[in-house]
Design a protein around this motif. Sequence first.
Motif, PDB file in Angstrom:
ATOM      1  N   ILE A  78       1.024  -1.154   0.137  1.00 20.03           N
ATOM      2  CA  ILE A  78       0.028   0.073   0.179  1.00 20.03           C
ATOM      3  C   ILE A  78       1.067   1.153   0.044  1.00 20.03           C
ATOM      4  CG2 ILE A  78      -1.687   1.148   1.226  1.00 20.03           C
ATOM      5  CD1 ILE A  78      -2.681  -1.344   2.224  1.00 20.03           C
ATOM      6  N   CYS A  79       1.844   1.280   0.722  1.00 22.56           N
ATOM      7  CA  CYS A  79       2.840   2.396   1.104  1.00 22.56           C
ATOM      8  C   CYS A  79       3.816   2.809  -0.466  1.00 22.56           C
ATOM      9  CB  CYS A  79       3.799   2.124   2.304  1.00 22.56           C
ATOM     10  SG  CYS A  79       4.761   3.567   2.669  1.00 22.56           S
TER      11      CYS A  79
ATOM     12  N   ALA B 164       2.959  11.318   4.848  1.00 25.60           N
ATOM     13  CA  ALA B 164       1.392  11.441   5.025  1.00 25.60           C
ATOM     14  C   ALA B 164       0.767   9.826   4.647  1.00 25.60           C
ATOM     15  CB  ALA B 164       0.926  12.527   4.086  1.00 25.60           C
ATOM     16  N   SER B 165       1.601   9.078   3.996  1.00 22.91           N
ATOM     17  CA  SER B 165       1.042   7.971   3.599  1.00 22.91           C
ATOM     18  C   SER B 165       1.445   6.603   4.692  1.00 22.91           C
ATOM     19  CB  SER B 165       1.659   7.342   2.172  1.00 22.91           C
ATOM     20  OG  SER B 165       2.937   6.979   2.433  1.00 22.91           O
ATOM     21  N   LEU B 166       2.079   7.053   5.720  1.00 19.35           N
ATOM     22  CA  LEU B 166       2.359   6.000   6.740  1.00 19.35           C
ATOM     23  C   LEU B 166       1.317   5.738   7.465  1.00 19.35           C
ATOM     24  CD1 LEU B 166       5.957   7.266   8.041  1.00 19.35           C
ATOM     25  CD2 LEU B 166       5.556   5.354   6.393  1.00 19.35           C
ATOM     26  N   ILE B 167       0.612   6.504   7.939  1.00 24.31           N
ATOM     27  CA  ILE B 167      -0.508   6.067   8.857  1.00 24.31           C
ATOM     28  C   ILE B 167      -1.555   5.645   8.221  1.00 24.31           C
ATOM     29  CG2 ILE B 167      -2.323   7.056  10.446  1.00 24.31           C
ATOM     30  CD1 ILE B 167      -0.025   9.102  11.723  1.00 24.31           C
TER      31      ILE B 167
ATOM     32  N   ILE C  51      -3.291   1.812   8.739  1.00 26.37           N
ATOM     33  CA  ILE C  51      -4.559   1.392   8.971  1.00 26.37           C
ATOM     34  C   ILE C  51      -5.186   0.526   8.100  1.00 26.37           C
ATOM     35  CG2 ILE C  51      -6.895   2.508   9.124  1.00 26.37           C
ATOM     36  CD1 ILE C  51      -5.405   4.721  10.599  1.00 26.37           C
ATOM     37  N   ALA C  52      -4.721   0.777   6.479  1.00 25.82           N
ATOM     38  CA  ALA C  52      -5.402   0.064   5.701  1.00 25.82           C
ATOM     39  C   ALA C  52      -5.007  -1.398   5.518  1.00 25.82           C
ATOM     40  CB  ALA C  52      -5.048   0.743   4.164  1.00 25.82           C
TER      41      ALA C  52
END
Length: 93
Positions: free
Chosen positions: A6-7, A73-76, A80-81
């Motif tokens: 995802i990241c 900004a993509s870490l959290i 969660i996803a």
Amino acid sequence: TDYSNICITRLIFAAIGIVLGNIIAFILSWLQSTYKIIPLPEQIYFLSSVPISINFKVYIVVSLLAFLLCFLASLIPSYIASKTRPIAAIKFN
């Protein structure tokens, strides 16, 4: 591995956006420096058009900072996803 996938996907989209943004910015900067497409009223500003300077160091620094911000900004959301089960996400109750 879901987290990293995802990241990585989000970072690929960020890189595409940064490259396209740089291309558009360079084209607009070149057009302004060559053809003076943004005029200024000379009575107020003492210039006939907006002056512009194309500096590739600025493009690189801004691109790196944008990529870093996209990564942070993509870490959290990626975390969660990766922890969300698809069945639980589409249930309404």
